[in-house]
Design an enzyme around this catalytic site. Structure first.
Site, PDB file in Angstrom:
ATOM      1  CG  ASN A   9     -47.407  -5.957  22.718  1.00 62.48           C
ATOM      2  OD1 ASN A   9     -46.200  -5.851  22.535  1.00 62.48           O
ATOM      3  ND2 ASN A   9     -47.945  -5.923  23.937  1.00 62.48           N
ATOM      4  CD1 TRP A  10     -45.496  -9.166  17.283  1.00 57.98           C
ATOM      5  CD2 TRP A  10     -43.406  -9.186  16.468  1.00 57.98           C
ATOM      6  NE1 TRP A  10     -45.585  -9.270  15.919  1.00 57.98           N
ATOM      7  CE2 TRP A  10     -44.319  -9.284  15.388  1.00 57.98           C
ATOM      8  CE3 TRP A  10     -42.042  -9.171  16.193  1.00 57.98           C
ATOM      9  CZ2 TRP A  10     -43.897  -9.371  14.057  1.00 57.98           C
ATOM     10  CZ3 TRP A  10     -41.619  -9.247  14.869  1.00 57.98           C
ATOM     11  CH2 TRP A  10     -42.544  -9.359  13.815  1.00 57.98           C
ATOM     12  CE  LYS A  11     -48.087  -9.624  25.383  1.00 60.34           C
ATOM     13  NZ  LYS A  11     -48.896  -9.848  26.554  1.00 60.34           N
ATOM     14  CG  HIS A  97     -48.957  -3.463  27.437  1.00 60.72           C
ATOM     15  ND1 HIS A  97     -48.868  -4.447  28.394  1.00 60.72           N
ATOM     16  CD2 HIS A  97     -49.581  -4.021  26.375  1.00 60.72           C
ATOM     17  CE1 HIS A  97     -49.431  -5.554  27.905  1.00 60.72           C
ATOM     18  NE2 HIS A  97     -49.867  -5.318  26.685  1.00 60.72           N
ATOM     19  CD  GLU A  99     -47.566  -7.864  29.211  1.00 62.04           C
ATOM     20  OE1 GLU A  99     -46.727  -7.519  28.368  1.00 62.04           O
ATOM     21  OE2 GLU A  99     -48.430  -8.740  28.988  1.00 62.04           O
ATOM     22  CD  GLU A 169     -54.067  -4.549  25.587  1.00 66.46           C
ATOM     23  OE1 GLU A 169     -54.074  -5.296  24.603  1.00 66.46           O
ATOM     24  OE2 GLU A 169     -53.053  -4.337  26.281  1.00 66.46           O
ATOM     25  N   GLY A 175     -53.036 -12.419  28.053  1.00 66.66           N
ATOM     26  CA  GLY A 175     -52.154 -13.584  28.145  1.00 66.66           C
ATOM     27  C   GLY A 175     -52.722 -14.712  28.993  1.00 66.66           C
ATOM     28  CB  SER A 215     -57.125 -14.011  25.431  1.00 64.53           C
ATOM     29  OG  SER A 215     -56.222 -14.111  26.518  1.00 64.53           O
ATOM     30  N   GLY A 236     -51.550  -9.903  21.477  1.00 67.55           N
ATOM     31  CA  GLY A 236     -50.248 -10.319  21.999  1.00 67.55           C
ATOM     32  C   GLY A 236     -49.853 -11.684  21.455  1.00 67.55           C
ATOM     33  N   GLY A 237     -50.116 -12.724  22.249  1.00 67.78           N
ATOM     34  CA  GLY A 237     -49.679 -14.088  21.929  1.00 67.78           C
ATOM     35  C   GLY A 237     -49.948 -14.519  20.490  1.00 67.78           C
TER      36      GLY A 237
HETATM   37  C1  PEP Z   1     -51.294  -7.601  24.823  1.00 64.22           C
HETATM   38  O1  PEP Z   1     -50.147  -7.877  25.097  1.00 64.22           O
HETATM   39  O2  PEP Z   1     -51.602  -6.424  24.640  1.00 64.22           O
HETATM   40  C2  PEP Z   1     -52.290  -8.677  24.723  1.00 64.22           C
HETATM   41  C3  PEP Z   1     -53.529  -8.352  24.484  1.00 64.22           C
HETATM   42  O3  PEP Z   1     -51.830  -9.954  24.886  1.00 64.22           O
HETATM   43  P1  PEP Z   1     -52.657 -11.328  24.584  1.00 64.22           P
HETATM   44  O4  PEP Z   1     -53.294 -11.162  23.235  1.00 64.22           O
HETATM   45  O5  PEP Z   1     -51.615 -12.393  24.605  1.00 64.22           O
HETATM   46  O6  PEP Z   1     -53.672 -11.468  25.663  1.00 64.22           O
END
Ligand code: PEP
Length: 255
Positions: A9-11, A97, A99, A169, A175, A215, A236-237
């Site tokens: 997920n590049w956000k 999600h 966010e 999640e 994040g 993470s 994500g990251g």
């Molecule tokens: C996400 O955005 O779904 C996520 C899991 O982010 P991260 O891996 O950065 O925690």
């Protein structure tokens, strides 16, 4: 046998040029992968070019979108329909999600409408569920997740659920650098599968893929992925750097 899915997920990162560079770097690193599906969910603005590039590179990387608007078409300024995504070769669409739930204020009714719209258009929803730290500490994590499943899957049938992806999640892990322990991830993913069994039956529960997200990094991926009910990761990251994301997708090498 459920094929693990590692989805990035590049956000709201990567302009179109950067997004193409990332895909060019990633594809050779994951080409040899057997029995693991890799997907990237770039911003809307990069979907068309990445779709073309992936075809050019003859890549097996699947394409996902980070969101969708649950209407076929109409006066919805700024929104993107399921058919628009489908026409670009999008296979997966993230719905719910945290966010979007927390920052944009999306509620379960809206998330359920997205899940329904994605299914109707023949794409696969990646439905995100998860609890806050406060809910976990109060012992309410499972109840929160169950409530989200009940509401967000309300319009879905057994065979549709069987083909879906659910991403567990925990919000406190997204994040933040704090990862759920493999045991905690397994507990909740197993809880989700049991709930699916009792609501949609054994077959749906056996084929539905449940991802862990929060993470995930190259150094914790293989332990998390070794858990019985964890069928992959939503990343994500770490998906923004091709070597890191490829190392996560290569989690089987460490086992
Ligand atoms: C996400 O955005 O779904 C996520 C899991 O982010 P991260 O891996 O950065 O925690």
């Amino acid at each position: 046998m459920r094929k693990p899915l590692i989805a990035g997920n590049w956000k709201m990162y990567k302009n179109n040029v950067e997004a193409m560079e990332l895909v060019r770097e990633l594809v050779p690193l994951v080409t040899e992968l057997q029995d693991v599906e890799v997907a990237v969910c770039p911003p809307f603005t990069a979907l068309a070019d990445i779709s073309r590039l992936a075809r050019e590179l003859d890549s097996a990387v699947s394409l996902g979108a980070q969101d969708v608007y649950p209407e076929e078409e109409g006066a919805f300024t700024g929104e993107i329909s399921p058919a628009m995504l489908k026409s670009l070769g999008v296979a997966y669409v993230i719905a719910g999600h945290s966010e979007r739930r927390e920052i944009i204020g999306e509620n379960d009714e809206f998330v359920a409408a997205k899940v329904r719209a994605v299914l109707d258009s023949g794409m696969t929803p990646i439905l995100c569920v998860g609890e806050t730290l406060q809910e976990r500490e109060a012992g309410e994590a499972s109840a929160k997740v169950q409530g989200q499943l009940e509401a967000d899957l309300a319009g879905a049938g057994e065979s549709e659920v069987a083909g879906m992806v659910i991403a567990y999640e925990p919000i406190w892990a997204i994040g933040t650098g704090k990862t759920a322990t493999p045991a905690d991830a397994q507990d909740m993913c197993s809880f989700i599968r049991s709930w699916i069994t009792s609501t949609y039956g054994d077959e749906a529960a056996a084929s539905l893929r449940i991802l862990y997200g929060g993470s995930v990094k190259p150094d914790n991926a293989s332990e998390l992925m070794s858990m019985e009910d964890v069928d992959g990761a939503l990343v994500g990251g770490a998906s923004l750097k091709a070597p890191d994301f490829a190392a996560i997708a290569n989690f089987k090498q460490d086992t």
